[in-house]
Design an enzyme around this catalytic site. Structure first.
Site, PDB file in Angstrom:
ATOM      1  N   ARG A   4       0.844  -1.201   0.000  1.00 44.28           N
ATOM      2  CA  ARG A   4       0.000   0.000   0.000  1.00 44.28           C
ATOM      3  C   ARG A   4       0.877   1.248   0.000  1.00 44.28           C
ATOM      4  NH1 ARG A   4      -5.245   0.439   0.912  1.00 44.28           N
ATOM      5  NH2 ARG A   4      -6.023   2.555   1.210  1.00 44.28           N
ATOM      6  N   THR A  36     -14.996  15.173  -0.328  1.00 46.34           N
ATOM      7  CA  THR A  36     -16.412  15.382  -0.105  1.00 46.34           C
ATOM      8  C   THR A  36     -17.017  14.083   0.392  1.00 46.34           C
ATOM      9  OG1 THR A  36     -18.516  15.967  -1.110  1.00 46.34           O
ATOM     10  CG2 THR A  36     -16.879  14.979  -2.570  1.00 46.34           C
ATOM     11  N   HIS A  37     -17.834  14.197   1.418  1.00 44.44           N
ATOM     12  CA  HIS A  37     -18.437  13.019   2.053  1.00 44.44           C
ATOM     13  C   HIS A  37     -19.952  13.218   2.110  1.00 44.44           C
ATOM     14  CE1 HIS A  37     -18.894   9.553   4.591  1.00 44.44           C
ATOM     15  NE2 HIS A  37     -19.412  10.262   5.572  1.00 44.44           N
ATOM     16  N   ASP A  59      -7.195  14.572   6.350  1.00 50.54           N
ATOM     17  CA  ASP A  59      -6.106  14.330   7.321  1.00 50.54           C
ATOM     18  C   ASP A  59      -5.890  12.818   7.391  1.00 50.54           C
ATOM     19  OD1 ASP A  59      -8.099  14.780  10.389  1.00 50.54           O
ATOM     20  OD2 ASP A  59      -8.155  13.245   8.825  1.00 50.54           O
ATOM     21  N   ASP A  94     -12.537  10.447   7.026  1.00 51.98           N
ATOM     22  CA  ASP A  94     -13.573  11.504   6.963  1.00 51.98           C
ATOM     23  C   ASP A  94     -13.553  12.376   8.218  1.00 51.98           C
ATOM     24  OD1 ASP A  94     -15.733   9.018   5.487  1.00 51.98           O
ATOM     25  OD2 ASP A  94     -14.409  10.466   4.503  1.00 51.98           O
TER      26      ASP A  94
HETATM   27  C1  GRF Z   1     -20.344  11.071  -3.823  1.00 51.25           C
HETATM   28  O1  GRF Z   1     -21.570  11.227  -3.134  1.00 51.25           O
HETATM   29  C2  GRF Z   1     -19.207  11.045  -2.845  1.00 51.25           C
HETATM   30  O2  GRF Z   1     -19.388  11.892  -1.728  1.00 51.25           O
HETATM   31  C3  GRF Z   1     -19.249   9.606  -2.391  1.00 51.25           C
HETATM   32  O3  GRF Z   1     -19.521   8.866  -3.559  1.00 51.25           O
HETATM   33  C4  GRF Z   1     -20.230   9.698  -4.461  1.00 51.25           C
HETATM   34  C5  GRF Z   1     -19.430   9.767  -5.734  1.00 51.25           C
HETATM   35  O4  GRF Z   1     -20.280  10.219  -6.734  1.00 51.25           O
HETATM   36  N1  GRF Z   1     -17.993   9.236  -1.788  1.00 51.25           N
HETATM   37  P1  GRF Z   1     -19.667  10.611  -8.183  1.00 51.25           P
HETATM   38  O5  GRF Z   1     -18.647   9.542  -8.541  1.00 51.25           O
HETATM   39  O6  GRF Z   1     -19.022  11.959  -8.036  1.00 51.25           O
HETATM   40  O7  GRF Z   1     -20.880  10.634  -9.065  1.00 51.25           O
END
Ligand code: GRF
Length: 200
Positions: free
Chosen positions: A64, A107-108, A140, A144
């Site tokens: 990894r 983004t989560h 970080d 998340d």
């Molecule tokens: C997004 O909602 C992201 O937050 C999550 O998976 C989804 C990815 O969607 N981790 P896309 O590939 O951008 O359509």
């Protein structure tokens, strides 16, 4: 500003950024798109936009750490001002964070600190929350867990499925991502402990 975007799937968040970058006022350009697997729609979206792509698959590396080092070197070679993990399904490691931490956002699809991990929408639905949403945070070494840059809330409907809820989240998520990444690209950001302030 130079953006590198990392994806693992459909790439609709990436597409929203690609579309936004067509406006010269937006102040950013996607200079490369990377993925942890080949053959995904996210890479096809980049190719259609004429953006260079790269793939680093975990299975192609002994360890990894080797994968992390290879990914880091490729991302860094594009000299990004900001890296956006948009549906990227791997945790970046120590070499990535030492080279690019502090300028990478993820983004989560949940309101952090609630529901971290791979099943944010499902966990929210199963918990029975009435409001969930999405979070943009500075990556970080946790899962998340980084300092929050922006959040956007959406209602949970009584008849929601995981899919219908995630689709509603993704509408808000794309808007949050385009708005916030644009502001970071144009005005910069500062991180003070856990507080992130947009603007120089
Ligand atoms: C997004 O909602 C992201 O937050 C999550 O998976 C989804 C990815 O969607 N981790 P896309 O590939 O951008 O359509």
């Amino acid at each position: 500003a130079r953006l590198v975007v990392l994806v693992s799937g459909a790439g609709t968040n990436l597409q929203a950024l690609l579309d936004a970058c067509r406006d010269p006022e937006y102040g950013a350009a996607v200079v490369a798109v990377g993925a942890d697997r080949a053959g995904i729609e996210g890479l096809a979206r980049a190719e259609r936009a004429g953006v260079p792509t790269f793939v680093h698959a975990l299975k192609d590396h002994e360890t990894r750490e080797d994968w992390d080092a290879a990914l880091t070197a490729t991302v860094a070679s594009y000299e990004p001002d900001l890296v956006v993990l948009a549906g990227f399904m791997k945790l970046v490691g120590a070499s990535y964070l030492s080279a690019l931490g502090g300028r990478t956002v993820n983004t989560h699809p949940a309101l952090s600190p609630s529901f971290p991990g791979m099943r944010g929408p499902q966990d929210a639905l199963e918990y029975g929350v009435k409001v969930t949403g999405c979070t943009l945070f500075i990556v970080d070494d946790g899962v998340d867990s980084g300092a929050i840059v922006a959040q956007s809330a959406v209602p949970v409907e009584d008849d929601d499925s995981v899919e219908s809820l995630h689709e509603r989240i993704k509408v808000a998520e794309r808007a949050m991502l385009v708005d916030t990444v644009g502001r970071m690209a144009r005005d910069g950001w500062t991180v003070d402990g856990r507080r992130v302030r947009l603007g120089g």
